[in-house]
Design a protein around this motif. Sequence first.
Motif, PDB file in Angstrom:
ATOM      1  N   UNK A   9       8.160  -1.118  -0.881  1.00 52.82           N
ATOM      2  CA  UNK A   9       9.554  -1.501  -1.038  1.00 52.82           C
ATOM      3  C   UNK A   9      10.156  -0.602  -2.119  1.00 52.82           C
ATOM      4  N   UNK A  10      11.224   0.116  -1.832  1.00 51.23           N
ATOM      5  CA  UNK A  10      11.733   1.106  -2.776  1.00 51.23           C
ATOM      6  C   UNK A  10      11.963   0.545  -4.185  1.00 51.23           C
ATOM      7  N   UNK A  11      11.363   1.208  -5.161  1.00 48.30           N
ATOM      8  CA  UNK A  11      11.553   0.851  -6.558  1.00 48.30           C
ATOM      9  C   UNK A  11      10.759  -0.342  -7.044  1.00 48.30           C
ATOM     10  N   UNK A  12      10.054  -1.033  -6.156  1.00 49.18           N
ATOM     11  CA  UNK A  12       9.334  -2.252  -6.523  1.00 49.18           C
ATOM     12  C   UNK A  12       7.880  -1.948  -6.891  1.00 49.18           C
ATOM     13  N   UNK A  13       7.229  -2.921  -7.510  1.00 50.41           N
ATOM     14  CA  UNK A  13       5.794  -2.850  -7.764  1.00 50.41           C
ATOM     15  C   UNK A  13       5.174  -4.186  -7.359  1.00 50.41           C
ATOM     16  N   UNK A  14       3.928  -4.130  -6.946  1.00 45.06           N
ATOM     17  CA  UNK A  14       3.155  -5.357  -6.721  1.00 45.06           C
ATOM     18  C   UNK A  14       2.108  -5.428  -7.816  1.00 45.06           C
ATOM     19  N   UNK A  15       1.822  -6.645  -8.271  1.00 45.61           N
ATOM     20  CA  UNK A  15       0.934  -6.786  -9.414  1.00 45.61           C
ATOM     21  C   UNK A  15       0.056  -8.026  -9.301  1.00 45.61           C
ATOM     22  N   UNK A  68      -2.254 -14.933 -11.023  1.00 44.27           N
ATOM     23  CA  UNK A  68      -0.857 -14.774 -10.643  1.00 44.27           C
ATOM     24  C   UNK A  68      -0.702 -13.470  -9.870  1.00 44.27           C
ATOM     25  N   UNK A  69       0.009 -13.547  -8.755  1.00 38.56           N
ATOM     26  CA  UNK A  69       0.271 -12.359  -7.937  1.00 38.56           C
ATOM     27  C   UNK A  69       1.779 -12.248  -7.781  1.00 38.56           C
ATOM     28  N   UNK A  70       2.302 -11.037  -7.842  1.00 41.56           N
ATOM     29  CA  UNK A  70       3.751 -10.908  -7.769  1.00 41.56           C
ATOM     30  C   UNK A  70       4.237  -9.622  -7.145  1.00 41.56           C
ATOM     31  N   UNK A  71       5.453  -9.680  -6.681  1.00 42.59           N
ATOM     32  CA  UNK A  71       6.217  -8.515  -6.252  1.00 42.59           C
ATOM     33  C   UNK A  71       7.424  -8.440  -7.170  1.00 42.59           C
ATOM     34  N   UNK A  72       7.505  -7.367  -7.971  1.00 46.11           N
ATOM     35  CA  UNK A  72       8.633  -7.192  -8.884  1.00 46.11           C
ATOM     36  C   UNK A  72       9.644  -6.258  -8.232  1.00 46.11           C
ATOM     37  N   UNK A  73      10.822  -6.796  -7.920  1.00 45.63           N
ATOM     38  CA  UNK A  73      11.858  -6.017  -7.258  1.00 45.63           C
ATOM     39  C   UNK A  73      12.499  -5.028  -8.232  1.00 45.63           C
ATOM     40  N   UNK A 128      -6.639 -11.675   2.203  1.00 41.78           N
ATOM     41  CA  UNK A 128      -7.549 -11.092   1.231  1.00 41.78           C
ATOM     42  C   UNK A 128      -6.774 -10.400   0.112  1.00 41.78           C
ATOM     43  N   UNK A 129      -5.569  -9.930   0.425  1.00 37.63           N
ATOM     44  CA  UNK A 129      -4.717  -9.249  -0.548  1.00 37.63           C
ATOM     45  C   UNK A 129      -3.351  -9.928  -0.563  1.00 37.63           C
ATOM     46  N   UNK A 130      -3.204 -11.016  -1.326  1.00 41.14           N
ATOM     47  CA  UNK A 130      -1.929 -11.739  -1.340  1.00 41.14           C
ATOM     48  C   UNK A 130      -0.753 -10.867  -1.747  1.00 41.14           C
ATOM     49  N   UNK A 131      -0.966  -9.900  -2.632  1.00 44.17           N
ATOM     50  CA  UNK A 131       0.133  -9.035  -3.070  1.00 44.17           C
ATOM     51  C   UNK A 131       0.711  -8.251  -1.898  1.00 44.17           C
TER      52      UNK A 131
END
Length: 224
Positions: free
Chosen positions: A9-15, A61-66, A109-112
Amino acid sequence: MYKERVSRLPGAVVWVNRPGEGGAGRVLPDGCMDLLWHEGRLLVAGPDTRAYVTEGARGVWVGLRFHPGTAPAVLGVPAHELLDRRVELTDLWPPAVVRRLRDRVGAAADPAAVLERIALERDVPADPLLKRLVEALDAGRPVAAVAEELGLGARQLHRRSRDAFGYGPKTLARVLRMQRALSLAPSGVPLAETAVRAGYADQPHLSREVRELAGLPVTGLLGG
Protein backbone atom coordinates in the motif's frame (compact mmCIF):
# COMPACT_ATOMS: atom_id res chain seq x y z
CA MET A 1 10.51 -6.46 20.02
CA TYR A 2 9.26 -4.33 17.15
CA LYS A 3 9.73 -5.07 13.44
CA GLU A 4 8.29 -3.39 10.36
CA ARG A 5 8.49 -3.64 6.59
CA VAL A 6 7.35 -1.55 3.66
CA SER A 7 3.77 -2.30 2.56
CA ARG A 8 2.46 -2.75 -0.95
CA LEU A 9 0.00 0.00 0.00
CA PRO A 10 1.71 3.23 -1.09
CA GLY A 11 3.53 4.94 1.77
CA ALA A 12 2.34 2.44 4.39
CA VAL A 13 4.22 -0.03 6.58
CA VAL A 14 3.15 -3.27 8.21
CA TRP A 15 4.55 -4.06 11.63
CA VAL A 16 4.61 -6.59 14.46
CA ASN A 17 5.30 -5.72 18.09
CA ARG A 18 5.94 -8.14 20.94
CA PRO A 19 6.17 -5.87 24.00
CA GLY A 20 8.58 -6.74 26.79
CA GLU A 21 7.29 -7.81 30.16
CA GLY A 22 5.61 -5.17 32.28
CA GLY A 23 7.00 -2.03 30.66
CA ALA A 24 4.86 0.83 29.43
CA GLY A 25 5.05 1.81 25.77
CA ARG A 26 4.84 5.30 24.32
CA VAL A 27 3.38 5.85 20.84
CA LEU A 28 4.33 9.30 19.57
CA PRO A 29 2.24 11.48 17.24
CA ASP A 30 3.32 10.88 13.65
CA GLY A 31 0.41 12.04 11.48
CA CYS A 32 -0.61 8.44 10.81
CA MET A 33 -3.48 6.08 11.61
CA ASP A 34 -3.21 2.31 12.10
CA LEU A 35 -5.36 -0.75 11.52
CA LEU A 36 -4.56 -3.13 14.42
CA TRP A 37 -4.90 -6.81 15.27
CA HIS A 38 -4.55 -7.87 18.90
CA GLU A 39 -5.77 -11.04 20.60
CA GLY A 40 -8.64 -11.66 18.20
CA ARG A 41 -9.71 -8.01 17.90
CA LEU A 42 -9.55 -5.60 14.98
CA LEU A 43 -9.09 -2.00 16.06
CA VAL A 44 -8.26 1.39 14.60
CA ALA A 45 -5.78 3.82 16.14
CA GLY A 46 -6.79 7.34 15.28
CA PRO A 47 -4.38 10.25 14.83
CA ASP A 48 -2.66 11.42 18.00
CA THR A 49 -2.01 14.95 19.22
CA ARG A 50 -0.04 13.69 22.21
CA ALA A 51 1.82 10.55 23.20
CA TYR A 52 -0.36 7.48 23.70
CA VAL A 53 0.94 5.48 26.67
CA THR A 54 0.28 1.74 26.74
CA GLU A 55 0.55 0.47 30.30
CA GLY A 56 1.95 -3.04 30.42
CA ALA A 57 0.63 -4.05 26.99
CA ARG A 58 0.81 -7.81 26.54
CA GLY A 59 0.50 -10.20 23.66
CA VAL A 60 1.44 -9.70 20.03
CA TRP A 61 0.28 -6.55 18.27
CA VAL A 62 0.11 -6.49 14.48
CA GLY A 63 -0.59 -3.36 12.48
CA LEU A 64 -0.81 -1.58 9.18
CA ARG A 65 0.31 2.05 9.51
CA PHE A 66 -1.20 4.17 6.75
CA HIS A 67 0.66 7.02 5.11
CA PRO A 68 -0.57 10.33 6.58
CA GLY A 69 -3.93 11.34 5.14
CA THR A 70 -4.77 8.04 3.43
CA ALA A 71 -6.58 6.04 6.15
CA PRO A 72 -9.90 7.97 6.17
CA ALA A 73 -10.66 7.07 2.54
CA VAL A 74 -10.04 3.37 3.28
CA LEU A 75 -11.92 3.34 6.58
CA GLY A 76 -14.78 5.56 5.41
CA VAL A 77 -14.65 7.98 8.33
CA PRO A 78 -13.11 11.47 8.72
CA ALA A 79 -9.93 11.41 10.77
CA HIS A 80 -11.13 14.04 13.24
CA GLU A 81 -13.82 11.62 14.46
CA LEU A 82 -11.04 9.33 15.69
CA LEU A 83 -8.72 11.98 17.12
CA ASP A 84 -6.74 10.62 20.10
CA ARG A 85 -8.91 7.49 20.14
CA ARG A 86 -8.58 3.70 19.76
CA VAL A 87 -11.82 2.10 18.58
CA GLU A 88 -13.10 -1.30 17.56
CA LEU A 89 -13.44 -1.73 13.80
CA THR A 90 -17.06 -2.76 14.45
CA ASP A 91 -17.68 0.88 15.45
CA LEU A 92 -16.90 1.86 11.84
CA TRP A 93 -17.89 -1.12 9.67
CA PRO A 94 -20.83 -3.56 9.80
CA PRO A 95 -20.28 -6.24 12.47
CA ALA A 96 -20.86 -9.09 10.00
CA VAL A 97 -18.12 -7.74 7.73
CA VAL A 98 -15.72 -7.36 10.65
CA ARG A 99 -16.45 -10.93 11.86
CA ARG A 100 -15.44 -12.29 8.45
CA LEU A 101 -12.29 -10.20 8.49
CA ARG A 102 -11.43 -11.35 12.01
CA ASP A 103 -11.72 -14.96 10.85
CA ARG A 104 -9.38 -14.24 7.93
CA VAL A 105 -6.77 -12.55 10.06
CA GLY A 106 -7.01 -15.09 12.88
CA ALA A 107 -6.47 -18.02 10.52
CA ALA A 108 -3.50 -16.46 8.74
CA ALA A 109 0.12 -17.43 9.27
CA ASP A 110 0.99 -13.78 8.54
CA PRO A 111 -1.73 -11.54 10.03
CA ALA A 112 0.11 -8.39 8.90
CA ALA A 113 -0.17 -9.47 5.27
CA VAL A 114 -3.93 -9.94 5.67
CA LEU A 115 -4.35 -6.46 7.16
CA GLU A 116 -2.48 -5.18 4.12
CA ARG A 117 -4.79 -7.06 1.74
CA ILE A 118 -7.89 -5.75 3.54
CA ALA A 119 -6.76 -2.19 2.81
CA LEU A 120 -5.73 -3.01 -0.77
CA GLU A 121 -9.13 -4.57 -1.44
CA ARG A 122 -10.80 -1.24 -0.67
CA ASP A 123 -9.04 0.04 -3.83
CA VAL A 124 -9.19 3.73 -2.87
CA PRO A 125 -6.82 5.92 -4.92
CA ALA A 126 -4.66 8.34 -2.98
CA ASP A 127 -5.54 12.02 -3.14
CA PRO A 128 -2.53 13.65 -4.89
CA LEU A 129 -3.25 16.98 -3.20
CA LEU A 130 -2.91 15.42 0.26
CA LYS A 131 0.35 13.78 -0.76
CA ARG A 132 1.71 17.15 -1.92
CA LEU A 133 0.55 18.75 1.32
CA VAL A 134 2.36 16.19 3.48
CA GLU A 135 5.53 16.44 1.41
CA ALA A 136 5.55 20.24 1.57
CA LEU A 137 4.96 20.42 5.32
CA ASP A 138 7.49 17.66 5.97
CA ALA A 139 10.02 19.74 4.04
CA GLY A 140 9.39 22.60 6.45
CA ARG A 141 7.38 24.82 4.12
CA PRO A 142 5.19 27.45 5.88
CA VAL A 143 1.50 26.57 5.99
CA ALA A 144 0.41 29.81 4.27
CA ALA A 145 2.85 29.24 1.42
CA VAL A 146 1.70 25.64 1.00
CA ALA A 147 -1.96 26.69 0.87
CA GLU A 148 -1.15 29.18 -1.89
CA GLU A 149 0.85 26.59 -3.83
CA LEU A 150 -2.06 24.14 -3.64
CA GLY A 151 -4.60 26.77 -4.63
CA LEU A 152 -6.58 26.45 -1.40
CA GLY A 153 -7.90 29.10 0.97
CA ALA A 154 -7.00 28.87 4.65
CA ARG A 155 -10.44 27.56 5.68
CA GLN A 156 -10.57 25.02 2.88
CA LEU A 157 -7.09 23.75 3.73
CA HIS A 158 -8.02 23.46 7.41
CA ARG A 159 -11.23 21.56 6.61
CA ARG A 160 -9.50 19.11 4.30
CA SER A 161 -6.69 18.64 6.80
CA ARG A 162 -9.11 17.81 9.64
CA ASP A 163 -10.84 15.23 7.48
CA ALA A 164 -7.57 13.65 6.33
CA PHE A 165 -5.29 13.99 9.37
CA GLY A 166 -7.61 14.72 12.30
CA TYR A 167 -6.30 18.24 12.88
CA GLY A 168 -5.31 21.37 11.01
CA PRO A 169 -2.17 21.84 8.91
CA LYS A 170 -0.30 23.73 11.64
CA THR A 171 -0.62 20.78 14.02
CA LEU A 172 0.42 18.39 11.27
CA ALA A 173 3.47 20.57 10.59
CA ARG A 174 4.41 20.43 14.30
CA VAL A 175 4.07 16.65 14.40
CA LEU A 176 6.14 16.14 11.25
CA ARG A 177 8.80 18.55 12.51
CA MET A 178 9.14 16.59 15.76
CA GLN A 179 9.52 13.38 13.79
CA ARG A 180 12.26 14.99 11.69
CA ALA A 181 14.09 16.04 14.84
CA LEU A 182 13.81 12.60 16.43
CA SER A 183 15.19 10.99 13.28
CA LEU A 184 18.26 13.26 13.41
CA ALA A 185 19.15 13.14 17.09
CA PRO A 186 19.91 9.38 17.43
CA SER A 187 22.49 9.64 14.63
CA GLY A 188 24.66 11.78 16.89
CA VAL A 189 23.63 15.22 15.66
CA PRO A 190 23.88 17.66 18.62
CA LEU A 191 20.53 18.93 19.85
CA ALA A 192 21.24 22.55 18.92
CA GLU A 193 22.03 21.50 15.35
CA THR A 194 19.08 19.08 15.32
CA ALA A 195 16.77 21.97 16.21
CA VAL A 196 18.00 24.12 13.33
CA ARG A 197 17.99 21.32 10.75
CA ALA A 198 14.51 20.17 11.77
CA GLY A 199 13.09 23.71 11.46
CA TYR A 200 12.90 24.94 15.06
CA ALA A 201 13.90 28.45 16.09
CA ASP A 202 16.43 27.07 18.59
CA GLN A 203 17.05 24.21 21.03
CA PRO A 204 14.64 25.52 23.71
CA HIS A 205 11.90 25.62 21.05
CA LEU A 206 12.67 21.98 20.19
CA SER A 207 12.56 21.04 23.86
CA ARG A 208 9.19 22.73 24.47
CA GLU A 209 7.58 21.14 21.43
CA VAL A 210 8.84 17.64 22.18
CA ARG A 211 7.71 17.83 25.80
CA GLU A 212 4.24 19.00 24.74
CA LEU A 213 3.75 16.39 22.02
CA ALA A 214 5.64 13.44 23.50
CA GLY A 215 5.10 14.06 27.22
CA LEU A 216 8.81 13.72 28.00
CA PRO A 217 11.85 15.98 27.76
CA VAL A 218 13.77 15.37 24.57
CA THR A 219 16.78 13.95 26.43
CA GLY A 220 14.56 11.52 28.35
CA LEU A 221 12.80 10.47 25.18
CA LEU A 222 16.03 9.77 23.31
CA GLY A 223 17.48 8.03 26.33
CA GLY A 224 14.48 5.68 26.34
